[in-house]
Motif scaffolding. Sequence first.
Motif, PDB file in Angstrom:
ATOM      1  N   ILE A   3       0.804  -1.231   0.000  1.00  0.00           N
ATOM      2  CA  ILE A   3       0.000   0.000   0.000  1.00  0.00           C
ATOM      3  C   ILE A   3       0.832   1.274   0.000  1.00  0.00           C
ATOM      4  N   ALA A   4       2.131   1.194   0.227  1.00  0.00           N
ATOM      5  CA  ALA A   4       2.955   2.402   0.351  1.00  0.00           C
ATOM      6  C   ALA A   4       2.908   3.236  -0.917  1.00  0.00           C
ATOM      7  N   ALA A   5       2.985   4.549  -0.718  1.00  0.00           N
ATOM      8  CA  ALA A   5       2.954   5.484  -1.842  1.00  0.00           C
ATOM      9  C   ALA A   5       4.308   5.509  -2.543  1.00  0.00           C
ATOM     10  N   HIS A   6       4.268   5.942  -3.769  1.00  0.00           N
ATOM     11  CA  HIS A   6       5.483   6.147  -4.554  1.00  0.00           C
ATOM     12  C   HIS A   6       5.391   7.547  -5.151  1.00  0.00           C
ATOM     13  N   GLY A   7       6.138   8.475  -4.593  1.00  0.00           N
ATOM     14  CA  GLY A   7       6.083   9.848  -5.105  1.00  0.00           C
ATOM     15  C   GLY A   7       5.028  10.686  -4.408  1.00  0.00           C
ATOM     16  N   ASP A   8       4.639  11.777  -5.057  1.00  0.00           N
ATOM     17  CA  ASP A   8       3.722  12.742  -4.457  1.00  0.00           C
ATOM     18  C   ASP A   8       2.341  12.129  -4.223  1.00  0.00           C
ATOM     19  N   HIS A   9       1.609  12.723  -3.284  1.00  0.00           N
ATOM     20  CA  HIS A   9       0.340  12.150  -2.845  1.00  0.00           C
ATOM     21  C   HIS A   9      -0.856  12.768  -3.576  1.00  0.00           C
TER      22      HIS A   9
END
Length: 368
Positions: free
Chosen positions: A330-336
């Motif tokens: 689930i972790a983000a990659h880059g801007d939200h």
Amino acid sequence: MKILMISNHLGVQSGVQRYVQNLLLNLDTTKYRVTLFVGQCPPDQASTAPALEARGVEILAVPDNKKDRIRALAAHLRTHKDYDIIHYHTASKIGAPVCGMMRVLCPRAKIIVHSHIVYPPMTLTWRAAHLVYQLFADYFLGCGVAAGRFVFGDHIDAKPNFSVACNAVDAGRFHPDAAARAATRAAWGITDTDRLAGFVGRLNHQKNPLFLMEVFAAMAAQDPHWKLLLVGTGEMEPEMRAAAARRSLTDRVIFAGVQSDVPAFMNAFDLFLLPSNFEGSPVTLVEAQGCGVPCLASTNVPDDGSVTDLVHFLPLAAPLTDWAAKAEAIAAHGDHDDHWAALSAAGYELKTAARRMEQLYDKLGGHA
């Protein structure tokens, strides 16, 4: 209208006090004369007092322990009986007899009791507290339905004098901010190839920080690019530092201490971790969603505040490898991305929440 608001203490690390600050900074203080009765700020925390006093809130700060606070509250109410509303933020059984004391000493005031906790198991003394709260209070609020039921009774949400007061946050502060993300990561040595998990809150038993360290160790074993940044302090910080050292993670765990610009840190995170032992409806979970950060919480955290698809839950009993795998997934990659449409629709926009509280004050205070 004169309002006495009673909270725990003035420290910014208290989720209850952050809610109180958010609410009071957005009330119409020309219409509502608010006195905040509260414990003194702990020495290791910044105080919410300056911002509140600038807004016109009168602060009565007393020693930060339960017995002294109760004695001081009784003394205050013996000489100040002209409040229209008493808004009592509570997370304990002892609040029930305090509610009775307020009724006796300030009989004209309408008493609002406001629950901020779910702390199982349910006990006979809690059941007794339910009856006392319901005997003396006029209106019941919960940061979520689960918090209302735990402190005030299983069926309190079926009564007409109960409602949910969302732990709303300021969309003007807690929103996706690519510039803040880049600047904060650079300031703390987080590179473009690093992945950053984060936590904001008190490092104490409630937040389960040693288990958080176990989870992070499992994440780091799967992916060496993970780092962990902790915003806040608490009595378990030495144990956390020792745990990081035992696992050879000292260079990958950052203890940032108390920080004023929480939105900048939230934006810097790729994942927000909240494996708490118990909660009410944590403000930080809403703040993280406001900034568009994926969240991984324990199932001991009520799901009231989970109003976007960013929030995921696992039991504390689940294998650490499951926690690590879920974090990876689930972790983000880059801007939200921005999720404020969903948050606003669910009532978590601060100004809307403050207007709803004003409507309740007007109704109970006879000014509807």
